[in-house]
Scaffold this active site. Structure first.
Site, PDB file in Angstrom:
ATOM      1  N   ASP A  48       0.829  -1.213   0.000  1.00  0.00           N
ATOM      2  CA  ASP A  48       0.000   0.000   0.000  1.00  0.00           C
ATOM      3  C   ASP A  48       0.860   1.258   0.000  1.00  0.00           C
ATOM      4  O   ASP A  48       0.543   2.248  -0.649  1.00  0.00           O
ATOM      5  CB  ASP A  48      -0.917   0.030   1.235  1.00  0.00           C
ATOM      6  CG  ASP A  48      -1.983  -1.037   1.148  1.00  0.00           C
ATOM      7  OD1 ASP A  48      -2.181  -1.588   0.040  1.00  0.00           O
ATOM      8  OD2 ASP A  48      -2.606  -1.332   2.187  1.00  0.00           O
ATOM      9  N   SER A  93     -16.972 -20.890 -30.307  1.00  0.00           N
ATOM     10  CA  SER A  93     -17.357 -21.757 -29.196  1.00  0.00           C
ATOM     11  C   SER A  93     -16.841 -23.154 -29.521  1.00  0.00           C
ATOM     12  O   SER A  93     -16.290 -23.375 -30.594  1.00  0.00           O
ATOM     13  CB  SER A  93     -18.859 -21.758 -29.013  1.00  0.00           C
ATOM     14  OG  SER A  93     -19.456 -22.124 -30.223  1.00  0.00           O
ATOM     15  N   ILE A  94     -17.005 -24.073 -28.590  1.00  0.00           N
ATOM     16  CA  ILE A  94     -16.538 -25.432 -28.870  1.00  0.00           C
ATOM     17  C   ILE A  94     -17.679 -26.413 -28.770  1.00  0.00           C
ATOM     18  O   ILE A  94     -18.616 -26.233 -27.999  1.00  0.00           O
ATOM     19  CB  ILE A  94     -15.385 -25.906 -27.945  1.00  0.00           C
ATOM     20  CG1 ILE A  94     -15.359 -25.125 -26.637  1.00  0.00           C
ATOM     21  CG2 ILE A  94     -14.064 -25.831 -28.649  1.00  0.00           C
ATOM     22  CD1 ILE A  94     -14.225 -25.536 -25.740  1.00  0.00           C
ATOM     23  N   GLU A 130      -7.702 -29.659 -20.341  1.00  0.00           N
ATOM     24  CA  GLU A 130      -7.809 -28.487 -19.463  1.00  0.00           C
ATOM     25  C   GLU A 130      -9.140 -28.507 -18.727  1.00  0.00           C
ATOM     26  O   GLU A 130     -10.050 -29.229 -19.109  1.00  0.00           O
ATOM     27  CB  GLU A 130      -7.784 -27.191 -20.305  1.00  0.00           C
ATOM     28  CG  GLU A 130      -6.557 -27.005 -21.124  1.00  0.00           C
ATOM     29  CD  GLU A 130      -6.681 -25.809 -22.066  1.00  0.00           C
ATOM     30  OE1 GLU A 130      -7.663 -25.045 -21.974  1.00  0.00           O
ATOM     31  OE2 GLU A 130      -5.785 -25.660 -22.901  1.00  0.00           O
ATOM     32  N   LYS A 132     -12.704 -26.812 -17.883  1.00  0.00           N
ATOM     33  CA  LYS A 132     -13.631 -25.889 -18.548  1.00  0.00           C
ATOM     34  C   LYS A 132     -14.192 -24.987 -17.458  1.00  0.00           C
ATOM     35  O   LYS A 132     -15.052 -25.387 -16.666  1.00  0.00           O
ATOM     36  CB  LYS A 132     -14.744 -26.645 -19.272  1.00  0.00           C
ATOM     37  CG  LYS A 132     -15.634 -25.707 -20.079  1.00  0.00           C
ATOM     38  CD  LYS A 132     -16.563 -26.477 -20.994  1.00  0.00           C
ATOM     39  CE  LYS A 132     -17.322 -25.572 -21.949  1.00  0.00           C
ATOM     40  NZ  LYS A 132     -17.959 -24.416 -21.351  1.00  0.00           N
ATOM     41  N   ARG A 153     -16.989 -11.684 -25.238  1.00  0.00           N
ATOM     42  CA  ARG A 153     -17.145 -12.475 -26.448  1.00  0.00           C
ATOM     43  C   ARG A 153     -18.258 -11.928 -27.338  1.00  0.00           C
ATOM     44  O   ARG A 153     -18.134 -11.905 -28.555  1.00  0.00           O
ATOM     45  CB  ARG A 153     -17.457 -13.915 -26.029  1.00  0.00           C
ATOM     46  CG  ARG A 153     -17.732 -14.839 -27.145  1.00  0.00           C
ATOM     47  CD  ARG A 153     -17.588 -16.269 -26.643  1.00  0.00           C
ATOM     48  NE  ARG A 153     -17.837 -17.175 -27.732  1.00  0.00           N
ATOM     49  CZ  ARG A 153     -19.001 -17.773 -27.943  1.00  0.00           C
ATOM     50  NH1 ARG A 153     -20.006 -17.555 -27.122  1.00  0.00           N
ATOM     51  NH2 ARG A 153     -19.155 -18.587 -28.946  1.00  0.00           N
ATOM     52  N   LYS A 368     -18.589 -32.248 -20.813  1.00  0.00           N
ATOM     53  CA  LYS A 368     -19.240 -31.657 -19.631  1.00  0.00           C
ATOM     54  C   LYS A 368     -19.509 -32.665 -18.522  1.00  0.00           C
ATOM     55  O   LYS A 368     -19.560 -33.866 -18.754  1.00  0.00           O
ATOM     56  CB  LYS A 368     -20.577 -31.051 -20.063  1.00  0.00           C
ATOM     57  CG  LYS A 368     -20.427 -29.865 -20.981  1.00  0.00           C
ATOM     58  CD  LYS A 368     -20.969 -28.643 -20.308  1.00  0.00           C
ATOM     59  CE  LYS A 368     -21.503 -27.645 -21.304  1.00  0.00           C
ATOM     60  NZ  LYS A 368     -22.229 -26.583 -20.640  1.00  0.00           N
ATOM     61  N   CYS A 465     -45.200 -35.041  17.442  1.00  0.00           N
ATOM     62  CA  CYS A 465     -45.914 -35.448  18.657  1.00  0.00           C
ATOM     63  C   CYS A 465     -46.635 -34.308  19.368  1.00  0.00           C
ATOM     64  O   CYS A 465     -47.350 -34.539  20.331  1.00  0.00           O
ATOM     65  CB  CYS A 465     -44.955 -36.131  19.626  1.00  0.00           C
ATOM     66  SG  CYS A 465     -43.845 -34.993  20.452  1.00  0.00           S
ATOM     67  N   CYS A 484     -37.394 -31.252  19.931  1.00  0.00           N
ATOM     68  CA  CYS A 484     -38.662 -31.673  20.518  1.00  0.00           C
ATOM     69  C   CYS A 484     -38.377 -32.098  21.949  1.00  0.00           C
ATOM     70  O   CYS A 484     -37.389 -32.766  22.226  1.00  0.00           O
ATOM     71  CB  CYS A 484     -39.210 -32.842  19.718  1.00  0.00           C
ATOM     72  SG  CYS A 484     -40.510 -33.714  20.601  1.00  0.00           S
TER      73      CYS A 484
HETATM   74  S1  IVH Z   1     -11.218 -22.927 -25.691  1.00  0.00           S
HETATM   75  C1  IVH Z   1     -11.763 -22.216 -30.086  1.00  0.00           C
HETATM   76  N1  IVH Z   1     -10.726 -23.619 -23.225  1.00  0.00           N
HETATM   77  O1  IVH Z   1     -16.122 -22.434 -22.948  1.00  0.00           O
HETATM   78  C2  IVH Z   1     -11.817 -22.668 -28.688  1.00  0.00           C
HETATM   79  N2  IVH Z   1     -12.774 -22.534 -23.683  1.00  0.00           N
HETATM   80  O2  IVH Z   1     -17.554 -22.755 -25.996  1.00  0.00           O
HETATM   81  C3  IVH Z   1     -12.179 -21.572 -27.787  1.00  0.00           C
HETATM   82  N3  IVH Z   1     -14.172 -22.163 -21.700  1.00  0.00           N
HETATM   83  O3  IVH Z   1     -17.377 -19.611 -23.474  1.00  0.00           O
HETATM   84  C4  IVH Z   1     -12.470 -21.953 -26.388  1.00  0.00           C
HETATM   85  N4  IVH Z   1     -12.787 -23.058 -20.248  1.00  0.00           N
HETATM   86  O4  IVH Z   1     -15.090 -19.201 -22.437  1.00  0.00           O
HETATM   87  C5  IVH Z   1     -11.605 -23.046 -24.072  1.00  0.00           C
HETATM   88  N5  IVH Z   1     -10.124 -24.276 -21.063  1.00  0.00           N
HETATM   89  C6  IVH Z   1     -10.993 -23.700 -21.909  1.00  0.00           C
HETATM   90  C7  IVH Z   1     -12.214 -23.167 -21.458  1.00  0.00           C
HETATM   91  C8  IVH Z   1     -13.098 -22.599 -22.380  1.00  0.00           C
HETATM   92  C9  IVH Z   1     -13.949 -22.454 -20.405  1.00  0.00           C
HETATM   93  C10 IVH Z   1     -15.405 -21.512 -22.208  1.00  0.00           C
HETATM   94  C11 IVH Z   1     -15.173 -20.385 -23.143  1.00  0.00           C
HETATM   95  C12 IVH Z   1     -16.379 -20.397 -24.027  1.00  0.00           C
HETATM   96  C13 IVH Z   1     -16.809 -21.812 -23.978  1.00  0.00           C
HETATM   97  C14 IVH Z   1     -16.435 -22.512 -25.272  1.00  0.00           C
END
Ligand code: IVH
Length: 733
Positions: A48, A93-94, A130, A132, A153, A368, A465, A484
């Site tokens: 600080d 997205s994936i 990794e 998610k 995004r 998932k 009771c 009770c």
């Molecule tokens: S890779 C082209 N890695 O999941 C690939 N996404 O649909 C781009 N997410 O909303 C995504 N953890 O924010 C990737 N280890 C991870 C992730 C991740 C979470 C989320 C991302 C996006 C959705 C992908």
């Protein structure tokens, strides 16, 4: 003296600039140690102090204030709206697999191999696995190593400029770390795939590109989320307008990122994990030449971004399956929420070869886990009574599939919890079931509450009771649970009450154990204690494994239990806080049951070792007409005891060795002579120094001398340590 000498030496801008630079470097380094590496090296106060020094310098010389200054994390002006940002590289997205453990990963590996034209004889494809993260995707743009823009995004093509808010996240570097300490062995670099020297060298040497877009997830840790909600509740309780609690960490994180006032955003504790790249200066014009995704993550880490430690490299499907399983098992122990794992092809060349289908890459897939939270409605709030009389409010829910099972009930724990969450009938609530934990109501969606619904209150009478339910006190504090007070009478407590009454140290019904009580109560043969004395051979005959002989033995034991002592009877009633010793004291003090039942609080407090808690408990117990009724019925069934002699402890509470005189000699195998003496005295014996005609026992160990001879001569019984232990453990009455 001149004015110049009197005034403080005002640093020239040049020195100010140098000092500001120094402070930048120090503050960035300390912030990284604190927020990213979790190993601070200076106290907060010192941080600080440095921070304030820089703020003062910047106020004095505004030209020193740069966008990457550590002071720029806090605040700024509130915006009317966020500006749009067009992503240079779209944020895709994936594809999501929700299949079972085995097929999810196998399907992905099969598809990748097929697309790459690999046959069975080709080597396995290497992946990175990794977490998610359950937050929101963010793109961070760095130009010449300085954070210049942070964008959400949005629809993948165009997002919102949330730079002001993202600057407040301490884990996000405002300037890339160009001079890292030597790279430690990478976390998550699983031992079977050591870094190749070439890879390590590239990670170490990678230059900071002119343009770098880091993609990752902004999230809120669970503990930060809890603390934030706690804080929000306090504000609501103070009557502050427009405040609300958040449903879950993701929701809270999203709210903070999209907050127009960065001062508010700065108070919301957010965190970040990097997982990929967007736009980057190409290798042929001086950008870094990454070959693998893993190497890219290691480099991001080196530059100052948090990368999850659970990131691993894996070969082929079985290792991905194992990862999915392992993370699934440890998911609840993570400090943040995840909703699955992500598998990515490690080689960037193979990624390019695989390319995209519509808006999803072919080289990545999300696998998932079942959602741990769902919305549902509260159909009612029941109050359940446990075996020990504890009242638990339980929310009855519209059936909902959560955490892999259908949930219809969720515990509200106790009145305080139910009030704190303010769950009401008809509410829309978030239900969470994590692992094997009992389903819980996490929060209420207040904006969906119907008007005029009542606040939940704990009933003051037992729903089973009808006896009164009281909130206990211990050590002067009111406890969270209601109980009770109809212990003997309450159907919910039946089994417990009968077992306690029949206990060896209480009224003692030999052979009446758990299994039998369970059967007798479940078959409705015994409803309350007196029913025990109405049992006959016929009612027992239908029970499992109950031969004529054992039925007869049980009936004999029941008959025998009718002759008892007042202390055992009082103990057997199972009054809370009245243990065996207290029961004896009550019996000794009052001498008969009616006196105990009718004793006032003042009289009860007068009993030795009886304090206000026991007093209250005894009073409430006998104030329940039901309990008195049961006592009367037991008497009517023929349960009797010799009334105690008031005020004669020795006679009423005889000790097993009262009146006996012992002498100790020699070395005992485990006890010291003093310990043996203490035990004997505690059991009521007298311990003398020499053997005489009055000696009852000689306790002898090894190397016993003349005392042993004397004892033999006088015919005194000689015992060893084992016998001593048996004697002192005899029941006291
Ligand atoms: S890779 C082209 N890695 O999941 C690939 N996404 O649909 C781009 N997410 O909303 C995504 N953890 O924010 C990737 N280890 C991870 C992730 C991740 C979470 C989320 C991302 C996006 C959705 C992908």
């Amino acid at each position: 003296m001149t004015d110049d000498l009197l005034s403080a030496p005002r640093p020239q801008p040049a020195t100010g600039a140098a000092r500001a630079q120094e402070l930048h470097v120090q503050l960035h380094a300390h912030a990284r140690r604190y927020y990213v590496l979790d190993e601070p090296s200076i106290p907060d106060a010192e941080y600080d102090r440095l921070f304030k020094e820089l703020q003062a310098l910047e106020a004095q010389y505004p030209e020193l204030l740069t966008p990457d200054s550590p002071t720029q994390r806090v605040g700024g002006k509130a915006l009317d709206a966020f500006a749009s940002v067009r992503h240079k590289v779209p944020m895709l997205s994936i594809r999501t697999e929700t299949d079972t453990e085995a097929t999810g990963a196998q399907n992905f590996d099969n598809r990748v191999r097929k697309e790459l034209g690999l046959s069975e004889s080709d080597p396995p494809v290497e992946y990175v696995a990794e977490l998610k993260f359950d937050g929101l995707a963010m793109s961070l743009r760095y130009e010449n190593g300085v954070l210049v823009q942070a964008a959400t995004r949005g629809d993948g093509e165009t997002g919102e400029d949330v730079t002001q808010n993202i600057r407040t996240i301490k884990q996000i570097p405002l300037r890339l770390n160009a001079h890292p300490s030597p790279l430690p062995e990478a976390e998550g670099a699983n031992s079977s795939y050591p870094h190749s020297p070439r890879e390590r060298a590239r990670v170490r040497a990678s230059p900071i590109p002119a343009v770098l877009e880091v993609r990752g997830e902004v999230y809120m840790r669970r503990d930060d989320f809890e603390a934030l909600n706690e804080h929000q509740r306090a504000k609501i309780a103070q009557g502050m307008k427009g405040e609300k609690t958040f449903v879950n960490p993701r929701n809270a994180a999203a709210g903070a990122v999209r907050q127009l006032d960065p001062n508010i955003a700065a108070q919301r504790p957010l965190s970040f994990f990097a997982y990929g790249l967007g736009d980057i200066t190409p290798a042929d014009v001086g950008g870094p030449a990454f070959e693998t995704h893993f190497e890219l993550l290691q480099t991001l880490k080196k530059w100052g971004f948090p990368v999850a430690a659970q990131t691993i490299r894996a070969r082929a499907a079985p290792e991905l399956v194992a990862y999915h399983h392992h993370i699934g098992q440890s998911r609840d122990g993570l400090p943040f929420d995840i909703d699955g794992v992500v598998y990515k092809v490690n080689s960037l060349a193979l990624q390019r070869q695989l390319g995209f289908v519509t808006r999803e890459p072919r080289w990545a897939v999300a696998h998932k886990y079942p959602a741990q939270e769902q919305l549902t409605t509260v159909l009612g709030i029941d109050v359940q009574v446990g075996r020990t009389g504890k009242l638990t409010p339980v929310a009855k829910l519209a059936p909902v599939f959560v955490g892999g099972v259908t949930v219809t009930n969720a515990t509200l724990h106790n009145e305080d919890e139910a009030r704190r969450k303010d769950v009401r009938v008809g509410d829309t609530v978030v239900v969470r079931r994590a692992g094997d934990v009992i389903p819980e109501v996490v929060s209420v969606l207040l904006d969906k509450r119907l008007p005029g619904v009542d606040v939940f209150t704990m009933p003051r009478i037992c729903p089973v009771c009808g006896s009164s339910a009281v909130r206990e006190e211990a050590n002067g504090e009111v406890m969270a649970d209601y109980r009770c007070t109809g212990g003997l009478f309450c159907g919910a407590q039946r089994k417990e009450a009968i077992l306690h009454f029949a206990h060896r140290r209480a009224v003692e019904v030999d052979g009446l154990g758990d299994k039998l009580v369970e059967q007798l109560v479940d078959a409705n043969i015994i409803r309350t204690l007196p029913d025990l004395y109405k049992l006959g051979v016929t009612s027992l005959a239908n029970l499992d494994r109950m031969a004529d002989k054992s039925a007869k033995n049980l009936l004999d034991a029941i008959e025998k239990s009718k002759q008892t002592t007042l202390a055992r009877f009082v103990f057997g009633l199972g009054i809370r806080h009245v243990g065996e010793a207290t029961a004896k004291e009550l019996a000794r003090h009052f001498g008969n049951l009616d006196a105990i039942m009718d004793a006032t609080e003042e009289q009860l407090v007068g009993v030795s070792d009886v304090g206000p808690i026991v007093t209250k408990s005894v009073r409430t117990f006998f104030d329940q007409p039901h309990n008195r009724e049961v006592v009367e019925q037991l008497r009517a069934c023929g349960v009797t005891w010799a009334e105690s002699q008031v005020g004669e402890p020795a006679a009423v509470v005889p000790k097993p060795l009262s009146g006996k005189t012992f002498v100790i000699t020699g070395t005992l195998p485990t006890l010291s002579r003093d310990q043996a003496k203490d035990m004997l005295e505690a059991a009521g014996a007298k311990v003398a120094g020499s053997v005489s005609k009055k000696t009852d026992y000689l306790l002898a160990g090894t190397d016993a001398g003349s005392k042993l001879d004397k004892a033999r001569e006088l015919g005194v019984a000689v015992i060893d340590e084992a016998v001593l232990l048996t004697l002192t453990n005899l029941p006291s009455d």
